[in-house]
Design a protein around this motif. Structure first.
Motif, short mmCIF file in Angstrom:
data_model
loop_
_atom_site.label_atom_id
_atom_site.label_comp_id
_atom_site.label_asym_id
_atom_site.label_seq_id
_atom_site.Cartn_x
_atom_site.Cartn_y
_atom_site.Cartn_z
N GLU A 65 35.41 23.96 46.87
CA GLU A 65 33.94 24.00 46.83
C GLU A 65 33.38 25.20 46.07
OE1 GLU A 65 35.03 21.10 49.80
OE2 GLU A 65 35.72 23.15 49.51
N LEU A 66 34.10 26.31 46.07
CA LEU A 66 33.57 27.51 45.41
C LEU A 66 34.18 27.78 44.04
CD1 LEU A 66 33.37 29.93 48.47
CD2 LEU A 66 31.62 28.39 47.57
N ALA A 67 35.12 26.94 43.63
CA ALA A 67 35.79 27.15 42.34
C ALA A 67 34.78 27.05 41.20
CB ALA A 67 36.90 26.13 42.15
N ASN A 68 34.74 28.06 40.37
CA ASN A 68 33.87 28.11 39.19
C ASN A 68 32.39 27.92 39.51
OD1 ASN A 68 36.09 28.42 37.36
ND2 ASN A 68 36.53 26.25 37.70
N ASP A 73 21.50 30.86 44.65
CA ASP A 73 21.02 31.66 45.77
C ASP A 73 21.97 31.50 46.95
OD1 ASP A 73 20.43 29.12 46.82
OD2 ASP A 73 18.33 29.26 46.24
N LEU A 74 21.69 32.22 48.03
CA LEU A 74 22.56 32.16 49.21
C LEU A 74 22.53 30.79 49.87
CD1 LEU A 74 22.06 35.66 50.87
CD2 LEU A 74 24.07 34.79 49.68
N ALA A 75 21.42 30.10 49.78
CA ALA A 75 21.32 28.78 50.38
C ALA A 75 22.31 27.82 49.72
CB ALA A 75 19.89 28.24 50.25
N GLU A 76 22.43 27.89 48.41
CA GLU A 76 23.39 27.03 47.72
C GLU A 76 24.83 27.39 48.10
OE1 GLU A 76 25.05 26.07 43.25
OE2 GLU A 76 23.04 26.92 43.43
N LEU A 77 25.09 28.68 48.19
CA LEU A 77 26.42 29.14 48.58
C LEU A 77 26.73 28.71 50.01
CD1 LEU A 77 28.87 30.79 47.70
CD2 LEU A 77 27.72 32.81 48.62
N ARG A 82 29.65 25.38 53.89
CA ARG A 82 29.56 24.43 55.02
C ARG A 82 30.18 23.08 54.64
NH1 ARG A 82 26.38 26.09 59.30
NH2 ARG A 82 25.22 28.00 58.88
N GLY A 83 29.99 22.66 53.41
CA GLY A 83 30.61 21.43 52.95
C GLY A 83 32.13 21.53 52.97
N GLY A 84 32.65 22.67 52.57
CA GLY A 84 34.10 22.89 52.62
C GLY A 84 34.63 22.88 54.03
#
Length: 106
Positions: A65-68, A73-77, A82-84
């Motif tokens: 989920e966080l690759a590349n 913003d923090l909400a997207e992160l 949470r999806g991961g």
């Protein structure tokens, strides 16, 4: 911890904790003593990422989920993390593989 206790609805839990100094504070020790009826704490050595299944969990999420990802913003992160977590939670094998990697039996 209170959210976890509520979610477990009376079930017992084992907390695997790393050597972060905050985990050893007097306030935390007193809190944990009051939680003994439902919570067991297993402490890891000071620096032992190979023994901590959470490190493998984070590595997995970072690689998926966080690759590349360059979050706006923090909400997207937060949404990506949470999806991961949800992806891992739904897997029948993945969470157990993290435990196995750390040498923990289940």
């Amino acid at each position: 911890m209170e959210d976890l206790k509520r979610d477990l609805r009376g079930q017992k839990a084992i907390l695997v904790w790393d050597g972060l100094p905050a985990h050893k504070s007097r306030a935390m020790k007193e809190y944990l003593l009051r939680q003994r009826q439902w919570l067991t704490v297993e402490r890891l050595p000071g620096y032992a990422p190979d023994l901590n299944p959470v490190e493998t969990l984070w590595g997995n999420i970072k690689g998926q989920e966080l690759a590349n990802r360059c979050a706006e913003d923090l909400a997207e992160l937060d949404s990506a993390v949470r999806g991961g977590m949800e992806r891992v939670r739904k897997s029948r094998k993945l969470p157990f593989s993290f435990l196995q990697h750390a040498g923990l039996s289940f």
